[in-house]
Motif scaffolding. Structure first.
Motif, PDB file in Angstrom:
ATOM      1  N   ILE A 242     -49.525  43.391-146.175  1.00 51.02           N
ATOM      2  CA  ILE A 242     -50.772  43.731-146.855  1.00 51.02           C
ATOM      3  C   ILE A 242     -50.932  42.864-148.099  1.00 51.02           C
ATOM      4  N   GLN A 246     -53.669  39.522-149.100  1.00 45.14           N
ATOM      5  CA  GLN A 246     -54.435  39.407-150.341  1.00 45.14           C
ATOM      6  C   GLN A 246     -54.081  38.161-151.135  1.00 45.14           C
ATOM      7  N   TRP A 248     -53.926  35.322-153.184  1.00 41.62           N
ATOM      8  CA  TRP A 248     -55.095  34.649-153.723  1.00 41.62           C
ATOM      9  C   TRP A 248     -54.763  33.673-154.845  1.00 41.62           C
ATOM     10  N   ASP A 249     -54.086  34.157-155.872  1.00 44.74           N
ATOM     11  CA  ASP A 249     -53.881  33.353-157.083  1.00 44.74           C
ATOM     12  C   ASP A 249     -53.314  31.973-156.782  1.00 44.74           C
ATOM     13  N   ALA A 268     -58.328  35.506-148.521  1.00 44.14           N
ATOM     14  CA  ALA A 268     -58.856  35.979-149.804  1.00 44.14           C
ATOM     15  C   ALA A 268     -59.620  34.876-150.530  1.00 44.14           C
ATOM     16  N   LEU A 292     -60.989  42.412-142.928  1.00 42.31           N
ATOM     17  CA  LEU A 292     -59.734  42.567-143.666  1.00 42.31           C
ATOM     18  C   LEU A 292     -59.403  44.043-143.874  1.00 42.31           C
TER      19      LEU A 292
END
Lengths: 337, 293
Positions: A242, A246, A248-249, A268, A292
């Motif tokens: 999960i 996500q 992203w950064d 993401a 998602l």
């Protein structure tokens, strides 16, 4: 003996205070989480024009999942498949080494036969990367692996005899490799500590019994630690998945200037870009979010079921055991005759 | 017999040494990137380009910090560590306080009071614990836009009130370590429900509050996604620290490497300082969070 005051207090119903205490949570959750979630669902069935007014039904989903007959529509579909693939590759590439490493370390740290000094120190150091701002980690790795401005890694590699600098930022697998490494670097300490806690939750008598029976460390690992650790490993895997969805950064920031690296764009980043960088595409962004959401829900419900399971299983096992005992007792009671 | 024992001891010894070697290598891998970051932040740009990699700090750190302060004056580089700190601390401290206080309150309501919806409410909190931010973000930003709250800090601070995972932790802690009888004793003494919560229960929750406050602080400080979604106008006066780092990264005009490294150092400095003092508490907190149920 109960005093009259106690009796008086018992007679008052305090149930309404329960509602008062949990009300702020639910109001805020409603406004800032639930309404946005429903709003995302709503936006996913609206168009991708300059306004989001025209209702398009499931068109966004069809385009994203199945593609379309025109070139731009087909491109959307191809992009989604690409970013899904990237997300999976990046997740696998950091989860496998991360799990292997943290499992190994957790077993070592909990093995009482090994004389490891400074366990707390090692734990603290290995957890350190996890608390560093992910955006700053991306910035740091971007500079360390830089090709153009004499990045430390490349200059070191060339001192070691490499002729050409390696393009760690734009190269397809090079950039993926760096992101996988950075993710592993950030998360293995966290996973290790969680697995350690789980191993220490296993009854020590099992390990002692195995020790007395002369089991070697590999046998102890495969026959005791691993089977009993399986729920925790699966739990870690699902939460990590999960989390991986996500991601992203790092993928968002690990790029040269303004240009995009197609090989590291995750789902993401895709959602973010369709929302911010290409503002006409709210619909695709929302539809991808909904997809998602369903993937996460399925994974989450696995996790949920697993968390609830051990108790129910234990109860079942207890009942079974009690029945067996009763049977045995019956047998032995009548066996004498 | 003795031989067997000796060879067993020798093998364990050898394995211990091997394990220690691996641990030391991993320690180096964990620290090295951060160490290089700090070292390079103390070096002048020309020194970094000419001399390459080194592990010995230099004496240019103060100079680099002064440079970062003036970045905004000279060029078009939207960076200011002071503004970044001000914004980040404001958001982080408010959000941390709200998360901890309201999570305690919600958990208290669920544990102490016996009401019809407490079961379903708890199940709901468990179920939504894993819904990722990305899933709701599109609708979130659009909705905040409708409420004219984009480009403000409210959407970054207020949602902290509803933190399912923290409520879960607080509830577990209360169930195991909080004597519910004390609430009744307070009632007999005539204390109101809310003042019982504030004056008696909250102080008793201190250990759990401490751990969760640290985690909430770190999570909020490190949050880069929500601010960059909500602060649409990209006015750098509103940037948080991670956004300041991004702003420096995406600027090709800034060639001073020492300043770049320094900017990254400044963004993680508060977190590192906190970790230096509270690392044991944090690591133990992770372990506790791990053994859920």
């Amino acid at each position: 003996m109960k005093s009259s005051a106690q009796n008086r207090i018992r007679s008052i119903s305090y149930a309404k205070y329960g509602y008062y205490f949990i009300l702020p949570f639910f109001i805020v959750y409603f406004i800032f989480q639930l309404v946005p979630l429903l709003n995302t669902f709503r936006l996913s069935v609206y168009g991708n024009g300059k306004t989001t007014e025209d209702f398009v039904g499931l068109q966004n989903f069809i385009t994203l999942i199945a593609g379309g007959d025109s070139l731009p529509l087909q491109a959307q579909h191809d992009n989604l498949i690409r970013v899904l693939g990237n997300t999976l590759i990046l997740w696998f590439g950091n989860f496998i080494p991360q799990l292997a490493l943290s499992l190994l370390l957790a077993v070592w740290f909990t093995d009482l036969n090994l004389k490891i000094k400074g366990k707390t120190f090692f734990k603290i150091v290995m957890y350190l990367p996890n608390i560093v701002t992910a955006a700053s980690v991306a910035a740091l790795f971007l500079m360390l692996f830089s090709k153009t401005e004499y990045g430390p890694i490349n200059s070191w590699l060339m001192d070691m005899g490499l002729k050409e600098p390696i393009d760690f930022i734009k190269g397809k697998w090079q950039s993926r490799g760096v992101i996988m490494f950075a993710q592993t670097w950030m998360w293995f300490g966290n996973t290790m500590i969680m697995l350690m806690a789980a191993i220490m939750g296993i009854s020590p008598s099992l390990f002692e019994a195995a020790d007395i029976d002369g089991a070697n460390s590999r046998q102890v690992f495969t026959k005791i630690t691993l089977p009993l650790l399986r729920p925790m490993v699966i739990y870690t895997m699902i939460t990590s998945m999960i989390g991986g969805l996500q991601m992203w950064d790092l993928p968002y920031l690990y790029k040269q200037g303004q240009s995009w690296n197609r090989a590291t764009e995750t789902i993401a980043v895709f959602i973010y870009n369709h929302f911010h960088v290409i503002p006409q595409n709210y619909g695709y962004s929302a539809a991808t979010s909904v997809i998602l959401f369903f993937i996460t829900s399925i994974l989450g419900s696995f996790c949920f079921a697993m968390n609830a399971d051990p108790e129910a299983k234990k109860k079942k096992a207890l009942i079974k055991e009690a029945k067996r005992q009763a049977k045995l007792q019956n047998k032995s009671a009548f066996g004498g005759f | 017999m003795n031989n067997v024992k000796d060879s067993y001891a020798a093998r364990t010894m050898a394995k211990s040494v091997g394990v220690m070697v691996v641990l030391v290598i991993l320690t180096i891998i964990c620290i090295l990137p951060i160490w290089i970051l700090f070292v390079n932040a103390t070096r002048a740009s020309q020194v970094i380009t000419n001399d390459g990699l080194t592990l010995i700090p230099s004496n240019y750190f103060i100079k680099n910090i002064q440079e970062t302060v003036h970045l905004n004056d000279i060029g078009k580089i939207s960076y200011s560590a002071l503004i970044g700190y001000k914004n980040s601390f404001l958001i982080t401290i408010c959000a941390t306080f709200l998360t901890v206080f309201f999570s305690c309150m919600t958990a208290y309501g669920l544990v102490i009071y016996d009401f019809r919806m407490s079961g379903p409410a708890y199940t709901f909190i468990l179920a939504v614990m894993m819904v990722p931010v990305q899933v709701t973000s599109v609708g979130f930003v659009k909705f905040m836009g409708d409420l004219h709250l984009t480009d403000t800090y409210w959407p970054l601070i207020l949602p902290a009130i509803a933190a399912p995972a923290v409520v879960f932790y607080m509830r577990q802690y209360m169930k195991s370590a909080f004597p519910a009888d004390i609430v009744e004793a307070a009632r007999i003494d005539g204390s109101g429900e809310f003042s019982t919560f504030i004056t008696i229960s909250l102080p008793m929750m201190k250990p759990a509050i401490g751990v969760q406050a640290i985690f909430a602080f770190i999570a909020n400080w490190n949050n880069f996604y929500t601010p960059s979604m909500i602060l649409i106008s990209r006015n750098f006066k509103q940037y948080t620290m991670p956004m300041m780092v991004q702003s420096i990264l995406s600027n090709d005009k800034l060639s001073d490497l020492g300043v770049r490294y320094t900017a990254i150092v400044l963004s993680i400095l508060p977190i590192i300082v906190i970790y230096c003092f509270l690392s044991r508490l944090i690591v133990d907190g992770v372990a506790e969070g791990g053994v859920k149920e």
